[in-house]
Design a protein around this motif. Sequence first.
Motif, short mmCIF file in Angstrom:
data_model
loop_
_atom_site.label_atom_id
_atom_site.label_comp_id
_atom_site.label_asym_id
_atom_site.label_seq_id
_atom_site.Cartn_x
_atom_site.Cartn_y
_atom_site.Cartn_z
N LEU A 73 17.80 62.42 18.40
CA LEU A 73 18.06 63.50 17.17
C LEU A 73 17.12 64.51 17.52
O LEU A 73 15.97 64.38 17.76
N ALA A 77 16.99 67.63 12.75
CA ALA A 77 18.50 66.52 12.22
C ALA A 77 18.12 66.37 10.74
O ALA A 77 17.13 66.16 10.06
N ASP A 81 21.77 61.98 9.42
CA ASP A 81 21.60 61.48 10.62
C ASP A 81 20.17 60.48 10.88
O ASP A 81 20.56 59.89 11.54
N ARG A 84 21.54 57.36 9.61
CA ARG A 84 22.17 56.72 10.29
C ARG A 84 21.66 55.94 11.59
O ARG A 84 22.11 54.53 12.03
#
Length: 203
Positions: A73, A77, A81, A84
Motif C-alpha cells: 500500500l 492509502a 485499503d 482490507r
Amino acid sequence: MRDTPGRLREAAERLLAERPANQISLRDITDTAGANVASVGYHFRSKDALLDEIVREALTTVYEQQRALLAKLPDDAGIEDVVRAWVLPTLTLRADDQDTVQRRRFRILQNTLNAPSPATSALLAEMAAPVQQQLLQRIARQVPHVSIEELWLRHTATLAALGALGSSLFSTMLDGIAPESLAEQLVAWIVGGLTAEPALRSG
C-alpha cells in the motif's frame, strides 16, 4: 505410509482443527497418529512443543500475508485499503472451501483464538505485535480525532468480533452470503467503527 514425525504433525493438525490445544492430550495425538507415546518427545520434545509448532505455522501464514499486503500500500492509502489488508487474509482462509489445508488452518486459528493457553497467548502476542503496530500506525494517521487508547479498544473489539464470526454459533448465520460480499460488508463495518466520533470528548 508417512514417517512418524509426519503422522504426528498430521494428527496434531487434525486435532487442533477440531478443538483447542488445552483439550488435546498426548494420548489423543499418538492414538490418532498410530504412534507410541514416546515418539512425541523423541521427535518434538513435548506435546506442547508440537502443538505450538503447528499453531505458529498457521499464524505465520496469516501475518505474512498481512505484512505483504500492507507493504504494497502507498503511504497515502485510504483506511478502507488498510482494513482490507488486515482482514482479507483471514477471510480468504475461511472462504477457501476447496482447499483442505486452508480450511484446516482457519479452524486451527479459530480454536486457538477462542481458547488460547498461556503459551499460545504468549505466542500470539509475540507474532502479532509487529503487524499490529504497523497496522495501528497507519490507521491512527487516518483517524487523528480518536485517541490511541480508544483506537486500541476498537481494534481489539474488531478482532473479537472477527473471531466470533468463525465460531459454529455465528458462522451458520452467515450461510448464503458470498465470501466476496461478506468481506466488503465487514470492511465497511470495521471502517465505520474505527472512524466514528470518540465516545467521550475531553472538556
